[in-house]
Structures are given as structure tokens and as C-alpha cells.
Design a protein around this motif. Structure first.
Motif, short mmCIF file in Angstrom:
data_model
loop_
_atom_site.label_atom_id
_atom_site.label_comp_id
_atom_site.label_asym_id
_atom_site.label_seq_id
_atom_site.Cartn_x
_atom_site.Cartn_y
_atom_site.Cartn_z
N GLY A 227 15.47 -20.46 26.72
CA GLY A 227 16.19 -21.67 26.29
C GLY A 227 17.54 -21.84 27.19
N SER A 228 17.19 -22.09 28.25
CA SER A 228 18.34 -22.38 29.23
C SER A 228 19.17 -23.42 28.70
N MET A 229 20.51 -23.62 28.98
CA MET A 229 21.74 -24.51 28.41
C MET A 229 21.68 -25.18 29.77
N ASP A 230 20.95 -25.18 30.87
CA ASP A 230 21.18 -26.17 32.04
C ASP A 230 20.36 -27.23 31.84
N MET A 231 20.70 -28.44 31.21
CA MET A 231 19.97 -29.36 30.79
C MET A 231 19.43 -30.32 32.11
N ARG A 232 20.21 -30.18 33.29
CA ARG A 232 19.75 -30.73 34.37
C ARG A 232 18.45 -30.07 35.06
N ALA A 233 18.03 -28.64 34.57
CA ALA A 233 17.21 -28.33 35.26
C ALA A 233 15.69 -28.13 34.45
N LEU A 234 15.98 -28.65 33.18
CA LEU A 234 14.77 -28.63 32.42
C LEU A 234 13.60 -29.50 32.81
N ALA A 235 12.39 -28.81 33.14
CA ALA A 235 11.28 -29.61 33.56
C ALA A 235 10.44 -30.51 32.61
N TYR A 236 10.68 -31.91 32.81
CA TYR A 236 10.26 -32.64 31.88
C TYR A 236 9.07 -33.48 32.75
N THR A 237 8.18 -33.84 32.11
CA THR A 237 7.12 -34.64 32.45
C THR A 237 6.68 -35.84 31.73
N GLN A 238 7.25 -36.07 30.61
CA GLN A 238 6.98 -37.22 29.84
C GLN A 238 8.32 -37.88 29.60
N VAL A 239 9.48 -37.59 30.13
CA VAL A 239 10.65 -38.13 29.71
C VAL A 239 10.76 -39.49 30.87
N SER A 240 11.05 -40.45 30.54
CA SER A 240 11.11 -41.65 31.67
C SER A 240 12.59 -42.10 31.54
N ARG A 241 13.20 -42.11 30.42
CA ARG A 241 14.80 -42.56 30.24
C ARG A 241 15.58 -41.87 30.99
N PRO A 242 16.60 -42.22 31.53
CA PRO A 242 17.62 -41.37 32.32
C PRO A 242 18.37 -40.98 31.05
N LEU A 243 18.94 -39.68 31.34
CA LEU A 243 19.74 -39.14 30.07
C LEU A 243 20.93 -38.17 30.67
N TRP A 244 22.07 -38.40 30.13
CA TRP A 244 23.34 -37.63 30.62
C TRP A 244 23.02 -36.18 29.98
N PRO A 245 23.58 -35.17 30.79
CA PRO A 245 24.14 -35.11 32.16
C PRO A 245 23.09 -35.06 33.41
N ARG A 246 21.76 -35.12 32.91
CA ARG A 246 20.85 -35.17 33.97
C ARG A 246 21.06 -36.40 35.18
N VAL A 247 21.63 -37.35 34.55
CA VAL A 247 22.36 -38.57 35.37
C VAL A 247 23.66 -38.97 34.90
N ASP A 248 24.66 -39.36 35.83
CA ASP A 248 25.93 -39.48 35.41
C ASP A 248 26.21 -40.70 34.56
N ASP A 249 25.43 -41.69 34.41
CA ASP A 249 25.58 -42.91 33.59
C ASP A 249 24.12 -43.47 33.65
N PRO A 250 23.38 -42.87 32.58
CA PRO A 250 22.08 -43.37 32.11
C PRO A 250 22.11 -44.79 31.76
N HIS A 251 23.06 -45.15 31.32
CA HIS A 251 23.24 -46.93 30.71
C HIS A 251 23.16 -47.89 31.81
N ALA A 252 23.38 -47.47 33.02
CA ALA A 252 23.57 -48.43 34.30
C ALA A 252 22.22 -49.06 34.54
N GLY A 253 22.58 -50.38 34.38
CA GLY A 253 21.50 -51.48 34.85
C GLY A 253 20.68 -51.73 33.49
#
Length: 463
Positions: free
Chosen positions: A437-463
Motif C-alpha cells: 500500500g505504498s503512498m507514493d502515488m507517482r510510483a503506482l504501476a497502472y496499465t489501464q489508466v489513461s487519464r492524467p492524474l495529479w500528482p502523477r502529472v502537475d496539471d492533469p486538466h491541461a489541454g
């Protein structure tokens, strides 16, 4: 939990409580009630296809046998992923809707860590989500959904729902600001200007599914545009608060430094957040235990530590026995290496329970093991054979351990421990140890998630 026909017994699971509320309220109104299957399992990866389809179809068969019905109410966690079903409970809701048709009220209560998907919202007339984390408001939300159902069935309201995707990923307690204040503002909006209910689905970040993440849900009376506008406003407010939503997490070194210097009258509570069975971890990781032993930091107890074999060995040896045991580290790399130690069996308990809100949660058999000779320099471990997180101090005291004599308590939980441990703690430290249950959201290994999400990206709403 596996309950048929509403036979919840005298110690109902927390996920059975809403079903009991709805049954009692419906019967008080003179309604006929048909109760279907109720099942729960602690998170541990994807549900097998055969299991999901079997249980789902039993629920649907029960509904089919009860028809015609005026309403269907389901209590669902909302984050189940089954083999072939990225939104298992969305699939169930869609099949319920197809079975009863468009004119029957369908409502659902969801856990705060649900995947709040478009499929779920499209299939239901109203969804209500726990507002509190820890989940101390399960029955209150059941009452909320039932009131919405009653008014809709009487023709006084016509519930419609709207979603806003916050594009935020994380774990966020409601026991601290700014989220506690946000929850109060959500509740203050309900019952005014046609707003029936406001919910925040935090999402379950360890679920690898396309619609993971935080979303706002608003239920309004007949005015979807009003619901959408409010959901968007609240979602933008959450976006502005995002950096302050999560509690500060301490490294293991930082947490042990706090513990070494602790001189309070009550124990310092360390939450081993990464080894929480409630997020799918095994509950048997040794990272914190090993460091306590290496640092010779005594007067500390850990619970609940899932190790059926060590528990059985201690039960067979009996109180007072001294024996060599291999503890923990059995489920894989995320559990760390096992710890080999000479232990003393200090206390035992059979079929123990702990309190979780208004429900009781099983602990199974317990064994209190001590590594060390004297109380002040020993490390105490409460091992058990029922995999669960710590909800209340009973996960320690049921084995006979006096927590008031401890300098520190390490509880394997992320946040559900908070309500039970806050009254007995000098302070609480959230520890970001290694583990499932690591709390490092940037390090979670997703294969199905295509939407950008914070904090994995700084501004997921851009564009």
C-alpha cells in the motif's frame, strides 16, 4: 461475510449495517422486504471471474424471484475489480437496471473509496457515499439514501445525478483540515435549492481501472444542470486544496526518531499505512518490526500482525512458553524478509473481535508474543490468523496487552484506526513504510489508466 436472507446475527459486519437499516425502515412503513445475498471480502487483488459471476447472478436471481418490486437498494463497496470486469459493481448495477426497467427506483450506498464510474451513475437513480474517513457514518448514509428513496417513490422528488472528475489521486483523511471543513460544507448544501445529496468519492488509488481517482457527485431534484454546476464548483475547490488534503507521511527513520524521543503519558501511535489489509496488503510485513529490533527500541507493540502459522504455534505452545518462531514476511517481496526470533508467549485469545464504528470486526485467534526480556526494552507483537487491519485498541488488548504501559503502538492500518486510537494516543504519526500500500502515488504501476492524474502529472486538466 456471506449472509443470505438477512441473517446477519448479533455481530453484523459493517457492510451489513445499511441492509439492516433499510429493512427496519421499510417494514416500519408497512412495505414488503425481500433480502438478497450479502457478501464481503477484504481486498487482496482482483476477484476471480467465477466468484464474481456466481455471487452477482445469485443477487440477480433473488431480485428476479422477488419481482415486481418498487425499489432496489444495494450496499456496495464500489471498488471491486474482477477478472474481465474493470467495474464489477457497475456491471451489477447495470444488470439490475436492465432487469427492473427504467421506472423502478434503484439506489446504492458506496464506500468513500469507490470507483465512481459513469456506468454506476447511469444505472442508478441515486447514489450516496460515506462522507467520513474513517467510515464512522455508514448508517447515517443509509438513512440518507432511504429518505431519498421514500421521497422519490412518493412522487415528491425526481432525483438526477451529475459527476465532476477532480483528476486527483491519493488517500485523504476527513479528520483533519481542510477536508473536514469541506465535508461540513458539503452537508450544509443538502436540503437547499433542490440539492438532495452531495458526495465525494475519494477513489481507491491501488485499483488499476480506467476511472480511478477522486470525483464529486451531486444528486439534485429534477435539475441536472444545477447538479452539474455544483459538482463542478466543488471539484474546482478541491483542486485548489489538493496540496493540503493528504496528511504528512513520515519515513520509517523519522517515525522511529519521534518514538525514541517520546516521553508522553500516553503511547505514540504509528500507522503502518503500507501494510494495511484494507488496501490489499498482506498484513505481515516486517519492515517496521525489523527496524525496531535493529535500533533496540523497546516498549513498543505491533498489531494486528497476520501470521496464521506463528499464531498456531503459539496456541499449541501455550502461555509462558519460550520458542523460536519465524514471524511475517511470508506473502512475497512486499512483505519483507521473515524475522527469526526467540519469543515468549505472553497471552492468547480465541475468536477475538474488535469494534469498528457501530459494528464488530473479527480478529480470529490471537497470540501476544514478546521479543526481549523486560517490558521496557521488549518489542511485543500480536499475531493473528484472520487477515484484517487494526480498527480499535482491542487488536492489542484482546490478547491481554496493556497499551497504557507502551511507549509506542504500531497499528497496521491507514486511517480506520483513527477513531478508536485517538482517545488513547499522545499523538499519531502516519508512516510511509515500504509495502503493497505504498503512498507514493507517482510510483503506482497502472496499465489501464489513461487519464492524467495529479500528482502523477502537475496539471492533469491541461489541454
Amino acid at each position: 461475510m456471506l449472509v443470505r436472507g438477512g441473517q446477519h446475527g448479533d455481530k453484523p459486519n459493517v457492510f451489513g449495517l445499511p441492509l439492516i437499516v433499510w429493512r427496519e425502515r421499510a417494514r416500519a412503513l408497512g412495505w414488503d422486504v425481500a433480502e438478497g445475498l450479502a457478501a464481503f471480502a477484504a481486498p487482496a487483488g482482483n476477484t476471480t471471474r467465477a466468484t464474481f459471476e456466481s455471487l452477482r447472478d445469485e443477487i440477480l436471481d433473488g431480485l428476479r424471484a422477488a419481482m415486481p418490486v418498487d425499489a432496489v437498494l444495494l450496499n456496495l463497496h464500489g471498488a471491486m475489480i474482477a477478472d474481465g470486469y474493470p467495474d464489477a459493481e457497475g456491471d451489477l448495477l447495470a444488470r439490475v437496471r436492465a432487469l427492473v426497467g427504467p421506472d423502478v427506483f434503484v439506489g446504492a450506498e458506496l464506500d468513500l473509496h469507490c470507483h465512481l464510474t459513469e456506468q454506476k451513475v447511469a444505472a442508478a437513480d441515486a447514489i450516496v457515499i460515506y462522507k467520513q474517513y474513517p467510515h464512522v457514518d455508514v448508517t447515517e448514509r443509509a438513512e440518507e439514501l432511504f429518505r431519498i428513496a421514500v421521497d422519490a417513490l412518493a412522487g415528491r422528488t425526481r432525483p438526477v445525478m451529475a459527476l465532476h472528475d477532480c483528476r486527483i489521486l491519493g488517500i485523504f483523511p476527513t479528520t483533519r483540515e481542510p477536508l473536514s471543513g469541506f465535508v461540513r460544507r458539503m452537508q450544509a448544501l443538502e436540503g437547499h435549492d433542490g440539492i438532495l445529496s452531495v458526495s465525494l468519492g475519494h477513489g481507491f488509488p491501488w485499483g488499476d481501472t480506467p476511472e480511478v481517482g477522486m470525483r464529486v457527485l451531486v444528486v439534485a431534484d429534477a435539475d441536472r444542470a444545477r447538479a452539474q454546476a455544483l459538482a463542478g464548483r466543488l471539484g474546482r475547490e478541491l483542486w485548489d486544496l489538493r496540496a493540503d488534503l493528504a496528511p504528512p507521511f513520515a519515513s520509517v527513520d523519522q517515525a522511529l526518531a519521534r518514538l525514541r524521543g517520546h516521553r508522553g503519558a500516553r503511547p505514540l501511535v504509528l500507522a503502518d499505512t503500507a501494510d494495511n489489509p484494507g488496501v490489499g496488503a498482506a498484513g505481515d510485513s516486517t519492515f517496521v518490526l525489523r527496524r525496531l529490533l535493529e535500533e533496540r527500541l523497546g516498549g513498543v507493540a505491533i498489531a494486528p500482525f497476520w501470521d496464521p502459522q506463528a499464531t498456531l504455534s503459539a496456541l499449541e505452545a501455550g502461555p509462558g512458553a519460550r520458542l523460536a518462531l519465524r514471524i511475517g514476511g511470508k506473502l512475497g517481496p512486499a512483505s519483507g524478509d521473515p524475522v527469526d526470533a526467540q519469543v515468549t508467549v505472553m497471552g492468547l485469545a480465541h475468536d477475538a473481535w474488535q469494534r469498528f464504528g457501530q459494528a464488530d470486526a473479527p480478529l480470529g485467534n490471537l497470540a501476544w508474543l514478546r521479543i526481549g526480556e523486560h517490558e521496557h526494552d521488549a518489542v511485543d507483537i500480536v499475531v493473528n490468523d484472520h487477515r484484517t487491519q487494526g480498527f480499535s485498541p482491542e487488536c492489542f488488548t484482546a490478547a491481554g496487552l496493556d497499551i497504557a504501559r507502551c511507549r509506542g503502538l504500531v497499528v497496521k492500518s491507514t486511517q480506520h484506526f483513527h477513531a478508536g486510537f485517538l482517545p488513547v494516543a499522545d499523538d499519531i504519526v502516519y508512516v510511509a513504510a515500504p509495502g503493497t500500500g505504498s503512498m507514493d502515488m507517482r510510483a503506482l504501476a497502472y496499465t489501464q489508466v489513461s487519464r492524467p492524474l495529479w500528482p502523477r502529472v502537475d496539471d492533469p486538466h491541461a489541454g
